[in-house]
Design a protein around this motif. Structure first.
Motif, PDB file in Angstrom:
ATOM      1  N   SER A 127       0.851  -1.186   0.000  1.00 42.50           N
ATOM      2  CA  SER A 127       0.000   0.000   0.000  1.00 42.50           C
ATOM      3  C   SER A 127       0.890   1.240   0.000  1.00 42.50           C
ATOM      4  N   THR A 168       0.141   5.208   4.730  1.00 38.14           N
ATOM      5  CA  THR A 168      -1.125   5.727   5.258  1.00 38.14           C
ATOM      6  C   THR A 168      -0.853   6.310   6.648  1.00 38.14           C
ATOM      7  N   ASP A 212      -1.591   5.080   9.260  1.00 36.00           N
ATOM      8  CA  ASP A 212      -1.303   3.938  10.129  1.00 36.00           C
ATOM      9  C   ASP A 212      -0.062   3.167   9.687  1.00 36.00           C
ATOM     10  N   TYR A 241       2.372   1.481   6.524  1.00 37.98           N
ATOM     11  CA  TYR A 241       2.070   0.886   5.215  1.00 37.98           C
ATOM     12  C   TYR A 241       1.982  -0.626   5.350  1.00 37.98           C
ATOM     13  N   ASP A 288      -6.362  -0.904  -1.758  1.00 37.19           N
ATOM     14  CA  ASP A 288      -6.694   0.413  -2.301  1.00 37.19           C
ATOM     15  C   ASP A 288      -5.756   1.466  -1.707  1.00 37.19           C
ATOM     16  N   THR A 289      -5.866   2.696  -2.192  1.00 37.79           N
ATOM     17  CA  THR A 289      -4.911   3.748  -1.844  1.00 37.79           C
ATOM     18  C   THR A 289      -4.831   3.972  -0.340  1.00 37.79           C
ATOM     19  N   ASN A 290      -5.931   3.811   0.365  1.00 40.66           N
ATOM     20  CA  ASN A 290      -5.963   4.048   1.812  1.00 40.66           C
ATOM     21  C   ASN A 290      -5.730   2.788   2.630  1.00 40.66           C
ATOM     22  N   LEU A 302      -7.721   0.426   3.043  1.00 41.85           N
ATOM     23  CA  LEU A 302      -8.938   0.079   3.781  1.00 41.85           C
ATOM     24  C   LEU A 302      -9.641  -1.131   3.171  1.00 41.85           C
ATOM     25  N   ASP A 339      -8.308   6.418  -7.466  1.00 43.73           N
ATOM     26  CA  ASP A 339      -9.337   7.095  -6.658  1.00 43.73           C
ATOM     27  C   ASP A 339     -10.165   6.117  -5.823  1.00 43.73           C
ATOM     28  N   THR A 340      -9.841   4.837  -5.894  1.00 39.07           N
ATOM     29  CA  THR A 340     -10.429   3.729  -5.109  1.00 39.07           C
ATOM     30  C   THR A 340     -11.856   3.356  -5.520  1.00 39.07           C
ATOM     31  N   LYS A 382      -4.763   0.049  13.754  1.00 34.21           N
ATOM     32  CA  LYS A 382      -5.256  -0.371  12.448  1.00 34.21           C
ATOM     33  C   LYS A 382      -5.718  -1.824  12.487  1.00 34.21           C
TER      34      LYS A 382
END
Length: 342
Positions: A25, A28, A30, A32, A70-72, A74, A113-114, A326
């Motif tokens: 990822s 973030t 939290d 990576y 995804d980018t975040n 999540l 953009d997820t 996380k």
């Protein structure tokens, strides 16, 4: 560089079959994360810095060939030989969606953009699923010329990249029209294609060659012949001055991007190396092998000048308690958490 210094990697056990895909990822709040796909059918999520196991996504009934976050970080996604692509909650491990296909799914990727998930596989069809309307039928692009092996997004989700397992070349698709607009020609099938963090380069591995392409004008920037058949290559994301390669000789090689000279050769895996990827900060890289292990290697000694954000242990200063927060959803016992925070 210090001579004769043997790199000791972090060895991550857990998979019972070969590891065939790795994905980091972005960084973030939290920290990576690293997700791995394996023929054992159980994608695993790890702390990207320490390699510590966070959780396993359970639900596939066949080998998992591809995985991504995804980018975040999540949500996770995985593509499997059970003819499905699944989307998971990366905090709880719960399955959110299962997208059925008519054949093996070899590749998947979240848009930057997820909002979208791209899949491809033996059906020779690229599909785009809308994460905001997961029950809606996916959009299908023009038929791919062969079995899809890799997929990626670039140009702020306006272009899709794909390669095939049964023919050479990387195809670039215009997302708007769903048509191929460019082909980057290679002799052998491209087994690994990575868009650099700054979106300037596409790094490909085909046969015994690693190539770097201009991601905007699509010209070939560099091409290096490797000592063996290579399966995967990854460009260091910060300076872009080094790249890592894994393949049939079971070693993990680091090369100079500008000269092609080998800088390091890491030995340790007991089977071919199927995938290599740099961590988002460039300070380490991971390799996944036929031997079922993931190894995380440090790029340079902890006291190197370019490693600014390190603490006295030589580790990047990512708050362990943030990572613990996380992963609470994976039911880590409270006393363990207190130990990590202590």
């Amino acid at each position: 560089m210090e001579k004769k210094k043997v790199a000791v990697p972090l060895v991550c056990h857990g998979h019972s079959r070969p590891v065939v895909d790795l994905f980091y990822s972005p960084v973030t709040p939290d920290g990576y994360f690293l997700i791995s796909a394996s023929k054992d059918g159980n994608p695993m999520l790890r702390n990207g810095e320490t390699g510590d196991w966070i959780g396993t996504f359970q639900g596939h009934k066949g080998a998992v060939w591809s995985c991504c976050l995804d980018t975040n970080a999540l949500r996770a996604a995985s593509g499997s030989a059970d003819f499905s692509a699944k989307v998971w909650d990366a905090l709880t491990g719960d399955e959110l969606h299962s997208f059925e296909h008519k054949h093996i799914v070899r590749a998947c990727a979240f848009s930057e953009d997820t909002h979208l998930l791209l899949t491809g596989g033996v059906e020779k069809i690229l599909r785009v699923y809308d994460m905001n309307r997961p029950d809606a039928a996916p959009r299908e692009l023009d038929k791919a010329p062969g079995n899809v092996r890799t997929v990626a997004w670039l140009h702020s989700d306006q272009t899709i990249l794909s390669s095939c397992s049964d023919m050479g070349g990387v195809r670039l698709w215009d997302v708007r029209t769903g048509k191929i607009v460019q082909t980057l020609e290679t002799k052998a099938p491209v087994t690994s294609a990575e868009v650099s963090q700054d979106s300037r380069f596409i790094t490909t591995a085909d046969g015994s060659s690693v190539k770097f392409w201009d991601a905007n004008h699509f010209g070939l920037v560099k091409s290096y012949d490797m000592p063996c058949t290579v399966e995967s290559a990854s460009l260091e994301p910060k300076s872009g001055s080094k790249f890592v390669v894994g393949g049939e000789d079971m070693w993990v090689h680091v090369f100079d991007f500008f000269t092609g000279e080998e800088i390091t050769c890491n030995k340790g895996h007991h089977g071919p190396v199927h995938c290599v990827r740099f961590a988002p900060g460039g300070e380490s890289y991971a390799s996944g092998s036929e031997d079922g292990t993931i190894r995380i290697w440090q790029l340079s000694p902890p006291n190197a000048d370019d490693n600014e954000a390190v603490n006295s242990n030589g580790k990047p200063t990512v708050g362990v308690n943030e990572v613990a927060r996380k992963i609470e959803g994976f039911h880590i016992p409270k006393e363990e958490q207190q130990q990590t925070e202590g």
